[in-house]
Design an enzyme around this catalytic site. Sequence first.
Site, PDB file in Angstrom:
ATOM      1  N   ALA A   1       5.984  -8.698   1.334  1.00  0.00           N
ATOM      2  CA  ALA A   1       6.723  -9.572   1.666  1.00  0.00           C
ATOM      3  C   ALA A   1       5.221 -10.931   2.195  1.00  0.00           C
ATOM      4  CB  ALA A   1       7.395  -9.458   3.478  1.00  0.00           C
ATOM      5  N   HIS A   2       4.346 -10.149   3.085  1.00  0.00           N
ATOM      6  CA  HIS A   2       3.424 -10.801   3.434  1.00  0.00           C
ATOM      7  C   HIS A   2       2.162 -11.808   2.244  1.00  0.00           C
ATOM      8  CE1 HIS A   2      -0.968  -9.168   3.500  1.00  0.00           C
ATOM      9  NE2 HIS A   2       0.246  -7.773   2.779  1.00  0.00           N
TER      10      HIS A   2
ATOM     11  N   CYS B   1     -10.519  -7.080   1.073  1.00  0.00           N
ATOM     12  CA  CYS B   1     -10.975  -5.704   1.909  1.00  0.00           C
ATOM     13  C   CYS B   1     -12.249  -5.026   1.519  1.00  0.00           C
ATOM     14  CB  CYS B   1      -9.587  -4.434   1.562  1.00  0.00           C
ATOM     15  SG  CYS B   1      -8.761  -5.000  -0.261  1.00  0.00           S
TER      16      CYS B   1
ATOM     17  N   THR C   1       0.855  -1.265  -0.016  1.00  0.00           N
ATOM     18  CA  THR C   1       0.459  -0.097  -0.143  1.00  0.00           C
ATOM     19  C   THR C   1       0.799   0.958  -0.146  1.00  0.00           C
ATOM     20  OG1 THR C   1      -1.757  -0.673   0.939  1.00  0.00           O
ATOM     21  CG2 THR C   1      -1.530   1.655   1.065  1.00  0.00           C
TER      22      THR C   1
HETATM   23  N1  PLP Z   1      -1.669  -4.656  -4.816  1.00  0.00           N
HETATM   24  C1  PLP Z   1      -2.485  -6.087  -4.245  1.00  0.00           C
HETATM   25  C2  PLP Z   1      -2.833  -6.246  -5.325  1.00  0.00           C
HETATM   26  C3  PLP Z   1      -3.125  -6.837  -3.296  1.00  0.00           C
HETATM   27  O1  PLP Z   1      -3.110  -7.803  -3.324  1.00  0.00           O
HETATM   28  C4  PLP Z   1      -2.610  -5.859  -1.859  1.00  0.00           C
HETATM   29  C5  PLP Z   1      -2.966  -6.833  -0.912  1.00  0.00           C
HETATM   30  O2  PLP Z   1      -3.929  -7.031  -0.448  1.00  0.00           O
HETATM   31  C6  PLP Z   1      -2.002  -4.638  -1.702  1.00  0.00           C
HETATM   32  C7  PLP Z   1      -1.311  -4.384  -3.079  1.00  0.00           C
HETATM   33  C8  PLP Z   1      -1.464  -4.755  -0.418  1.00  0.00           C
HETATM   34  O3  PLP Z   1      -1.069  -4.890  -0.138  1.00  0.00           O
HETATM   35  P1  PLP Z   1      -0.209  -4.535   1.831  1.00  0.00           P
HETATM   36  O4  PLP Z   1      -0.919  -5.298   2.632  1.00  0.00           O
HETATM   37  O5  PLP Z   1       0.780  -5.090   1.777  1.00  0.00           O
HETATM   38  O6  PLP Z   1      -0.488  -2.823   1.758  1.00  0.00           O
END
Ligand code: PLP
Length: 405
Positions: A204-205, A345, A76
């Site tokens: 990473a997750h 989400c 994000t």
């Molecule tokens: N972009 C995509 C395509 C994702 O699937 C996600 C995770 O849900 C994100 C961005 C956001 O990543 P983070 O959880 O590391 O902020």
Amino acid sequence: MTVKLPIYMDHHATTPVDARVLEAMMPYLTRAFGNAASRSHVFGWEAEAAVDEARRQVAEGMHASPKEIIFTSGATEGDNLAILGAARAYRSKGNHVVTGSTEHHAVLDSCHELEREGFEVTYLAPDRTGRIDAAAVREAIGDRTVLVTLMLANNEIGTIHPLGEIGAVCREKGVLFHTDAVQGFGKIPFDVEQMSVDLASVTAHKLYGPKGVGALYVRGRKPRVRLEPIFHGGGHERGLRSGTLNVPGIVGFGKAVEISMAEREDEARHLRLLRRRLLDGILAEVSDVSVNGPPLPRIEADGSLAPGAEERRLPGNLNLSFAGVEGEALLMGLKNVAVSSGSACTSASLQPSHVLKAIGVPDDLAHASIRFGLGRPNTAEEVDFTIGAVAATVKRLRELMPAMR
Ligand code: PLP
């Protein structure tokens, strides 16, 4: 073999930390706790050396140079820094950005922020499989375009974009190219050189590393990309991302990338086989099921792609609609299997997924959709249990709601 419940089949939302990753992280949570920015003692030097090694591992995973990796708190932040940072830095060149309507909200909402700042954004519509091709990008680029941002692979329907072709168009037109590579990194080939990528967000997750750590690739030469930082402070990460580095998280991320690179092909075969088993099993037991997103590729008995078959969908992704059944009711009914409807989400909002809408899935079928995200630890026994659970739940719900049939 008995199946341990509940079963986790939502690996697009997040993944468990691999035991080897945790082992690599442990010393940096305990004994070697130094701040990587401390230059005056061994605790700092040790932390800095560990971060350097992780930077090398992450860079290698995408064929970048370690100097081009900026550690962040996740994708994000990476998406925000890339999109806001690049658009603002190149504002004097133009005020137009191109993206796709199936992007993650971290990208879409960054684009909305740019619109509030006076930028114009073109949201390209995908085809029925979720794909946006290079010709559409070429057509959308104009004299005032400064940035194209399109994801490597979609988090809901697994569609893989032809990044090499899109990157070549951006390079030819002199426009920066950012990709949210979160879902594909470590799972399908990703090469910032071959694909002419200038900026790439990863986290990473999603690849068996810890939560709260990610990276942004920022091209260092040909062209050297400029960014306006969004965090201000101690000037860490070449001034692009101030803030004390999450050393254990970064170490874990590096290890997770190294493991994913070594095991990527074996894992893809394993996931393609499980997915085929899951789909065939569900189709054999349940009527009126449709696949959302690209068709599954033809595969060999060992899970490798059949000759001539192309991987257009993430190997672990399956997104299905069950006509006449509410996805939320199906999720509730599937107590022992963790899956999601739409993206994790947006599912709380009960709005039909923007991705399914964009590929033309009618609202009732979008509401009746389930995303299965198969991952490294899943087994054939878990898939068989899931088939039985889905079949029983759909049957029960359809009997309860005959009016919807
Ligand atoms: N972009 C995509 C395509 C994702 O699937 C996600 C995770 O849900 C994100 C961005 C956001 O990543 P983070 O959880 O590391 O902020």
